[in-house]
Design a protein around this motif. Structure first.
Motif, PDB file in Angstrom:
ATOM      1  N   PRO A  48       0.825  -1.203   0.000  1.00 41.51           N
ATOM      2  CA  PRO A  48       0.000   0.000   0.000  1.00 41.51           C
ATOM      3  C   PRO A  48       0.858   1.252   0.000  1.00 41.51           C
ATOM      4  O   PRO A  48       2.084   1.184   0.137  1.00 41.51           O
ATOM      5  N   PHE A  49       0.198   2.380  -0.158  1.00 44.61           N
ATOM      6  CA  PHE A  49       0.892   3.660  -0.107  1.00 44.61           C
ATOM      7  C   PHE A  49       0.438   4.395   1.147  1.00 44.61           C
ATOM      8  O   PHE A  49      -0.714   4.302   1.560  1.00 44.61           O
ATOM      9  N   PRO A  70      -5.308   5.090  -2.504  1.00 43.26           N
ATOM     10  CA  PRO A  70      -5.891   3.969  -3.261  1.00 43.26           C
ATOM     11  C   PRO A  70      -4.874   2.982  -3.823  1.00 43.26           C
ATOM     12  O   PRO A  70      -5.209   1.830  -4.075  1.00 43.26           O
ATOM     13  N   LEU A  71      -3.631   3.414  -4.024  1.00 44.25           N
ATOM     14  CA  LEU A  71      -2.667   2.558  -4.719  1.00 44.25           C
ATOM     15  C   LEU A  71      -2.311   1.314  -3.919  1.00 44.25           C
ATOM     16  O   LEU A  71      -2.024   1.387  -2.723  1.00 44.25           O
ATOM     17  N   VAL A  72      -2.329   0.170  -4.594  1.00 48.69           N
ATOM     18  CA  VAL A  72      -1.740  -1.060  -4.067  1.00 48.69           C
ATOM     19  C   VAL A  72      -0.906  -1.668  -5.193  1.00 48.69           C
ATOM     20  O   VAL A  72      -1.428  -1.928  -6.289  1.00 48.69           O
ATOM     21  N   GLU A  73       0.379  -1.893  -4.942  1.00 46.02           N
ATOM     22  CA  GLU A  73       1.262  -2.489  -5.935  1.00 46.02           C
ATOM     23  C   GLU A  73       1.275  -4.000  -5.746  1.00 46.02           C
ATOM     24  O   GLU A  73       1.531  -4.492  -4.650  1.00 46.02           O
ATOM     25  N   ILE A  74       0.992  -4.720  -6.818  1.00 39.70           N
ATOM     26  CA  ILE A  74       0.916  -6.177  -6.776  1.00 39.70           C
ATOM     27  C   ILE A  74       1.993  -6.742  -7.694  1.00 39.70           C
ATOM     28  O   ILE A  74       2.109  -6.342  -8.862  1.00 39.70           O
ATOM     29  N   VAL A  75       2.773  -7.684  -7.156  1.00 36.40           N
ATOM     30  CA  VAL A  75       3.756  -8.371  -7.992  1.00 36.40           C
ATOM     31  C   VAL A  75       3.983  -9.759  -7.408  1.00 36.40           C
ATOM     32  O   VAL A  75       4.034  -9.934  -6.196  1.00 36.40           O
ATOM     33  N   GLY A  76       4.072 -10.719  -8.275  1.00 37.55           N
ATOM     34  CA  GLY A  76       4.365 -12.074  -7.857  1.00 37.55           C
ATOM     35  C   GLY A  76       5.848 -12.371  -7.950  1.00 37.55           C
ATOM     36  O   GLY A  76       6.588 -11.704  -8.682  1.00 37.55           O
ATOM     37  N   GLY A  77       6.275 -13.361  -7.187  1.00 38.10           N
ATOM     38  CA  GLY A  77       7.647 -13.816  -7.273  1.00 38.10           C
ATOM     39  C   GLY A  77       7.789 -14.905  -8.322  1.00 38.10           C
ATOM     40  O   GLY A  77       6.833 -15.237  -9.041  1.00 38.10           O
ATOM     41  N   ALA A  78       8.967 -15.481  -8.400  1.00 37.75           N
ATOM     42  CA  ALA A  78       9.239 -16.512  -9.404  1.00 37.75           C
ATOM     43  C   ALA A  78       8.307 -17.705  -9.262  1.00 37.75           C
ATOM     44  O   ALA A  78       7.960 -18.349 -10.267  1.00 37.75           O
ATOM     45  N   ALA A  79       7.870 -17.994  -8.035  1.00 33.97           N
ATOM     46  CA  ALA A  79       7.027 -19.166  -7.799  1.00 33.97           C
ATOM     47  C   ALA A  79       5.556 -18.825  -7.616  1.00 33.97           C
ATOM     48  O   ALA A  79       4.740 -19.720  -7.379  1.00 33.97           O
ATOM     49  N   PRO A 138      -5.349  -1.002  -7.720  1.00 36.27           N
ATOM     50  CA  PRO A 138      -4.140  -1.824  -7.803  1.00 36.27           C
ATOM     51  C   PRO A 138      -3.432  -1.674  -9.140  1.00 36.27           C
ATOM     52  O   PRO A 138      -4.067  -1.396 -10.170  1.00 36.27           O
ATOM     53  N   VAL A 139      -2.118  -1.840  -9.101  1.00 33.71           N
ATOM     54  CA  VAL A 139      -1.316  -1.935 -10.322  1.00 33.71           C
ATOM     55  C   VAL A 139      -0.529  -3.239 -10.241  1.00 33.71           C
ATOM     56  O   VAL A 139      -0.101  -3.642  -9.169  1.00 33.71           O
ATOM     57  N   VAL A 140      -0.362  -3.897 -11.363  1.00 33.92           N
ATOM     58  CA  VAL A 140       0.339  -5.183 -11.408  1.00 33.92           C
ATOM     59  C   VAL A 140       1.647  -5.013 -12.169  1.00 33.92           C
ATOM     60  O   VAL A 140       1.655  -4.534 -13.305  1.00 33.92           O
ATOM     61  N   LEU A 141       2.752  -5.392 -11.538  1.00 34.53           N
ATOM     62  CA  LEU A 141       4.051  -5.364 -12.203  1.00 34.53           C
ATOM     63  C   LEU A 141       4.242  -6.663 -12.972  1.00 34.53           C
ATOM     64  O   LEU A 141       3.928  -7.740 -12.461  1.00 34.53           O
ATOM     65  N   LEU A 199       6.941   0.108  -8.275  1.00 35.77           N
ATOM     66  CA  LEU A 199       6.710   1.188  -9.243  1.00 35.77           C
ATOM     67  C   LEU A 199       6.800   2.583  -8.624  1.00 35.77           C
ATOM     68  O   LEU A 199       7.617   3.401  -9.013  1.00 35.77           O
ATOM     69  N   ALA A 200       5.917   2.855  -7.669  1.00 32.24           N
ATOM     70  CA  ALA A 200       5.777   4.227  -7.176  1.00 32.24           C
ATOM     71  C   ALA A 200       7.044   4.741  -6.515  1.00 32.24           C
ATOM     72  O   ALA A 200       7.447   5.894  -6.727  1.00 32.24           O
ATOM     73  N   LEU A 201       7.691   3.895  -5.712  1.00 32.82           N
ATOM     74  CA  LEU A 201       8.908   4.351  -5.041  1.00 32.82           C
ATOM     75  C   LEU A 201      10.026   4.630  -6.045  1.00 32.82           C
ATOM     76  O   LEU A 201      10.854   5.519  -5.834  1.00 32.82           O
ATOM     77  N   ARG A 202      10.063   3.872  -7.129  1.00 28.48           N
ATOM     78  CA  ARG A 202      11.078   4.153  -8.152  1.00 28.48           C
ATOM     79  C   ARG A 202      10.816   5.498  -8.820  1.00 28.48           C
ATOM     80  O   ARG A 202      11.743   6.280  -9.069  1.00 28.48           O
ATOM     81  N   LEU A 203       9.551   5.771  -9.129  1.00 23.71           N
ATOM     82  CA  LEU A 203       9.211   7.059  -9.729  1.00 23.71           C
ATOM     83  C   LEU A 203       9.522   8.205  -8.766  1.00 23.71           C
ATOM     84  O   LEU A 203      10.093   9.228  -9.148  1.00 23.71           O
ATOM     85  N   MET A 204       9.121   8.012  -7.503  1.00 20.05           N
ATOM     86  CA  MET A 204       9.427   9.028  -6.498  1.00 20.05           C
ATOM     87  C   MET A 204      10.932   9.178  -6.303  1.00 20.05           C
ATOM     88  O   MET A 204      11.435  10.292  -6.159  1.00 20.05           O
ATOM     89  N   GLY A 205      11.629   8.031  -6.295  1.00 20.46           N
ATOM     90  CA  GLY A 205      13.066   8.075  -6.087  1.00 20.46           C
ATOM     91  C   GLY A 205      13.794   8.854  -7.169  1.00 20.46           C
ATOM     92  O   GLY A 205      14.741   9.598  -6.895  1.00 20.46           O
TER      93      GLY A 205
END
Length: 315
Positions: free
Chosen positions: A145-146, A153-162, A182-185, A193-199
């Motif tokens: 979450p943010f 509202p933002l929730v970043e969703i990403v799965g791992g290799a498994a 939600p956004v899906v990587l 995503l968001a922290l990279r853009l902010m960074g």
């Protein structure tokens, strides 16, 4: 950002593991959406802290989404197995340490059914590394979450290799049902995503302060009263698309300017001198205003902004 209460009525209780700042705000959002919350934290004082904070958190959420027809129940336990009995989704909010996350996720899955999705609120850790100690890593996913998590509202969703694809789909449907965006990587990257853009933006902001180009106040003012409002409503790509005869024309017309800027961007290093310079300029900006007052102003303003985005935003 509408809440899908019909979808949520078909869900069981949600498990919260870790009832600190993020966990409390998740719990407030879940309860407002009508979901029963079963929470665990090794610190028993967190239950009383949440009880004390809940009225204000709920008021924030109701200001954004309206009053809840019925609040979800809240149960706290200092026993992980008892807390997670019967839950259908788990939101994990443990400390941001890989070894602790690995052990905690492996322990959580021993107390829930095999089809229960376990989502981590981790802000920077990689899911593929967090899920390595799990017996069923396919149901581990990031659900970041943010801040403040009960409002943003933002929730970043990403799965791992498994991680199984259906786990990502289930997580997205769940977060959408509680009114999130939600956004899906498509693949894992450090910072999501968001922290990279902010960074990227903040690195340049710090370099500008360090190099004496402008003060903290004027740099923040440049964003707040420049791209900030438009990017809030439409994002950077759509906003720039509308700044010319389409995005192709914009990139052709302004591409050389942006390339010149990119070639000249600073490379900030957070050494002691830079930290001292930024801190001094920020203190000048804040004056006598307290952090509590600033947080209250932020949260009141966020409700108004997010309502405007819900009504007129492009995304």
């Amino acid at each position: 950002m509408a809440i899908d209460r019909d979808y949520l009525r078909r869900q069981g209780a949600v498990g919260i593991v870790g009832l600190g700042t993020i966990g409390q705000r998740w719990a407030a959002a879940f309860r407002h959406a009508g979901l029963d919350v079963r929470a665990y934290d090794p610190d028993p004082s967190r239950a009383a802290a949440f009880d004390a904070a809940f009225p204000a958190l709920l008021a924030d959420v109701e200001a954004l989404h309206g009053p809840a027809p019925a609040l979800g129940a809240f149960v706290f336990s200092g026993d992980l197995g008892a807390a997670l009995a019967g839950v259908t989704f788990v939101q994990e909010n443990g400390p941001e340490r890989l070894d602790l996350k690995q052990a905690l996720l492996a322990e959580i899955e021993r107390h829930v059914d095999d089809d229960v999705v376990i989502a981590s609120s981790s802000s920077a850790l990689i899911v593929s590394e967090m899920q390595r100690a799990c017996a069923r890593p396919g149901r581990i996913v990031l659900g970041h979450p943010f801040n403040p998590a009960h409002l943003m509202p933002l929730v970043e969703i990403v799965g791992g290799a498994a991680t199984a694809p259906e786990t990502v789909a289930t997580a997205r449907a769940f977060y959408e049902a509680i009114g999130r965006k939600p956004v899906v990587l498509n693949r894992e990257v450090t910072g999501h995503l968001a922290l990279r853009l902010m960074g990227a933006m903040w690195r340049e902001a710090i370099a500008l302060v360090r190099d004496g180009v402008a003060s903290v106040e004027d740099i923040d003012r440049a964003f707040v009263y420049g791209p900030g409002p438009k990017w809030t409503l439409q994002g950077s790509f759509i906003s720039n698309h509308l700044n010319a005869d389409g995005i192709d024309a914009f990139l052709v017309k302004y591409g050389p300017t942006y390339q010149a800027i990119w070639d000249d961007l600073g490379d900030a290093m957070l050494d002691r001198e830079t930290i001292a310079t930024v801190s001094s300029s920020l203190r000048d900006t804040l004056g006598a205003r307290s952090d509590d007052d600033l947080r209250a102003e932020r949260d009141r303003g966020l409700v108004k902004i997010l309502k405007a985005v819900s009504e007129d935003g492009a995304l």
